[in-house]
Structures are given as structure tokens and as C-alpha cells.
Enzyme design. Structure first.
Site, PDB file in Angstrom:
ATOM      1  N   ASN A   1       0.846  -1.197   0.000  1.00 57.46           N
ATOM      2  CA  ASN A   1       0.000   0.000   0.000  1.00 57.46           C
ATOM      3  C   ASN A   1       0.887   1.254   0.000  1.00 57.46           C
ATOM      4  O   ASN A   1       1.583   1.526   0.970  1.00 57.46           O
ATOM      5  CB  ASN A   1      -0.882  -0.094   1.258  1.00 57.46           C
TER       6      ASN A   1
ATOM      7  N   ASP B   1      -0.139  -5.009  11.715  1.00 63.98           N
ATOM      8  CA  ASP B   1      -1.449  -5.647  11.614  1.00 63.98           C
ATOM      9  C   ASP B   1      -2.420  -4.800  12.421  1.00 63.98           C
ATOM     10  O   ASP B   1      -2.095  -4.362  13.525  1.00 63.98           O
ATOM     11  CB  ASP B   1      -1.415  -7.086  12.132  1.00 63.98           C
ATOM     12  N   THR B   2      -3.583  -4.565  11.832  1.00 59.98           N
ATOM     13  CA  THR B   2      -4.559  -3.668  12.462  1.00 59.98           C
ATOM     14  C   THR B   2      -5.903  -4.350  12.582  1.00 59.98           C
ATOM     15  O   THR B   2      -6.295  -5.117  11.710  1.00 59.98           O
ATOM     16  CB  THR B   2      -4.701  -2.376  11.612  1.00 59.98           C
TER      17      THR B   2
ATOM     18  N   GLY C   1     -10.888   1.567   4.204  1.00 60.78           N
ATOM     19  CA  GLY C   1     -11.389   0.587   5.176  1.00 60.78           C
ATOM     20  C   GLY C   1     -12.632   1.084   5.898  1.00 60.78           C
ATOM     21  O   GLY C   1     -13.589   1.557   5.273  1.00 60.78           O
TER      22      GLY C   1
ATOM     23  N   ASP D   1     -12.996   3.650   7.784  1.00 54.72           N
ATOM     24  CA  ASP D   1     -12.978   5.080   8.124  1.00 54.72           C
ATOM     25  C   ASP D   1     -14.364   5.747   8.076  1.00 54.72           C
ATOM     26  O   ASP D   1     -14.677   6.555   8.951  1.00 54.72           O
ATOM     27  CB  ASP D   1     -12.006   5.848   7.213  1.00 54.72           C
TER      28      ASP D   1
END
Ligand code: IMP
Length: 209
Positions: free
Chosen positions: A9, A68-69, A165, A167
Site C-alpha cells: 500500500n 497488523d490492524t 477501510g 474510516d
């Protein structure tokens, strides 16, 4: 110092470069010839972040980090959590993922209203949620982890065109009345989970340098 970031990304790469500042050259997966999806089979964000960083370190043998989220929604028992990217299916469709979270919260709220109408004791459904990011850095073989959290609530509907995502359905405590997709990229980076984890890593690297 050269660091490979386990991401394809460009937005994430740019954000990390800005936060790390001078003295660090960030390299993407494509630049080191990794085009496959890196396995993420862990049960926690920490496990996935570590798994990705280790995979990369074993493949390229140089200093690297992975993130990682996950989004945790209290009323959903912490879901989607580690399944954030594919909550509504393997196609990782952001709109379907957001719709699933909004739908599940609306079901809980209507159940709670029905219970109240029947005179049963019921607690209001909390829309409280948080993003958590975990970064694993592997530097000269040493493993270090950094975390960042952003607290907020899930909105009632999607709003805004920015970000990515989840958001459009996340209202951070710092910007009441606006979702992360309504605010600027700069405003988001200043408070975001990933921004916090990246700044913690940057501080550690600068202190070590
Ligand atoms: P990843 O670990 O960065 O790939 O993130 C996993 C999933 O979390 C992504 O597919 C997004 O749906 C979501 N996500 C990660 N960071 C954010 C963010 O800053 N805003 C909204 N959604 C995010």
C-alpha cells in the site's frame, strides 16, 4: 538505514516514511520481489504482525517491519478484531464489512428496544470501538513490537470520502461528529492507531541510532 515494510500500500509506505523522517529508507514488498500474499493465520494482531515480519525476514534477510490492524467493537464482543479485513467475506470488500458492523449493531439495538418495551431490564447498546495496530520490527535479528490505539464510536451511517477501510463509520474521540473519512489525512495521521505505533517505533529507532 534501509527497512523493508511488509506492505503493498503506497499510502502506508508514504505515511511511514514521513513519520520515520530522515535517515530511513523504506522499501516496499514489490521492490524486494515479493508479490505473493504474506500468510496471516494467527489468532491475534500480535501473532499476525509477528508472522508477517518473520516471513519477510526469512525471505529477504534484512531489517524489516510488518503491521497488523484490527477494529474492536465492544457490543460485538471485540469483533471484528483479527478478522477485520475479511469480516463479511474473503473478498475483503470494505463496504460489505462496514454494512455488517452497522447491521449487527442495529440488530442489538432493536433487541434492546424490544426488551425495554416488554418492561425487561436492559442496558443501552454501546457503540464504543477502537482501532489497534501492532508493528513488529526485526532489526539485526532482534524482534521489537510497538502498539497504537485509537478510541472512538461507530457512527449510525457512513460518511465521508477520505481514508480507507472502516474510516466512513468510525468517529474518533478527538473529532466528534466527523468520521475518519470526513477529516483530512493529516488530521487522521496525527491521532491514528498506526501513526502512534509508527511514532513509537521511530522514537525507539532514533534512540538506538
Ligand atoms: P491491515 O492489517 O493494515 O491490513 O488492516 C486490516 C484491515 O483493517 C484493513 O483491511 C482495513 O479494513 C482495516 N483498517 C486498517 N487500518 C485502518 C484505518 O486506518 N482505517 C480504517 N480501516 C482500517
Amino acid at each position: 538505514m534501509k527497512l523493508v515494510f511488509a506492505t503493498g500500500n503506497v499510502g502506508k509506505l508514504r505515511e511511514a516514511s514521513e513519520i520515520l523522517g530522515e535517515g530511513f529508507e523504506l522499501v516496499s514488498l514489490a521492490e524486494v520481489g515479493i508479490h505473493e500474499d504474506i500468510p496471516e493465520t494467527g489468532k491475534t494482531l500480535r501473532a499476525n504482525s509477528l508472522q508477517k515480519a518473520k516471513y519477510l525476514y526469512e525471505k529477504v534477510g534484512c531489517n524489516c517491519f510488518a503491521d497488523d490492524t484490527g477494529l474492536e467493537v465492544d457490543a460485538l464482543g471485540g469483533a471484528p478484531g483479527v478478522y477485520t479485513a475479511r469480516y463479511a467475506g474473503d473478498d475483503k470488500d470494505f463496504n460489505k464489512n462496514m454494512d455488517k458492523v452497522l447491521y449487527e449493531l442495529s440488530v442489538l439495538e432493536s433487541e434492546s428496544r424490544m426488551a425495554a418495551a416488554l418492561g425487561l431490564k436492559t442496558k443501552p447498546v454501546s457503540r464504543r470501538a477502537r482501532f489497534k495496530s501492532v508493528i513488529t520490527l526485526i532489526i539485526n535479528g532482534e524482534v521489537k513490537m510497538f502498539e497504537g490505539t485509537l478510541e472512538g464510536v461507530i457512527s449510525r451511517e457512513k460518511s465521508g470520502n477520505g481514508g480507507f477501510g472502516y474510516d466512513p463509520i468510525f468517529i474518533a474521540d478527538e473529532f466528534p461528529g466527523q468520521t475518519l473519512a470526513d477529516i483530512t489525512e493529516e488530521e487522521k495521521n496525527a491521532i491514528s492507531h498506526r501513526g502512534k505505533a509508527l511514532r513509537a517505533m521511530a522514537q525507539w529507532l532514533h534512540e538506538k541510532a
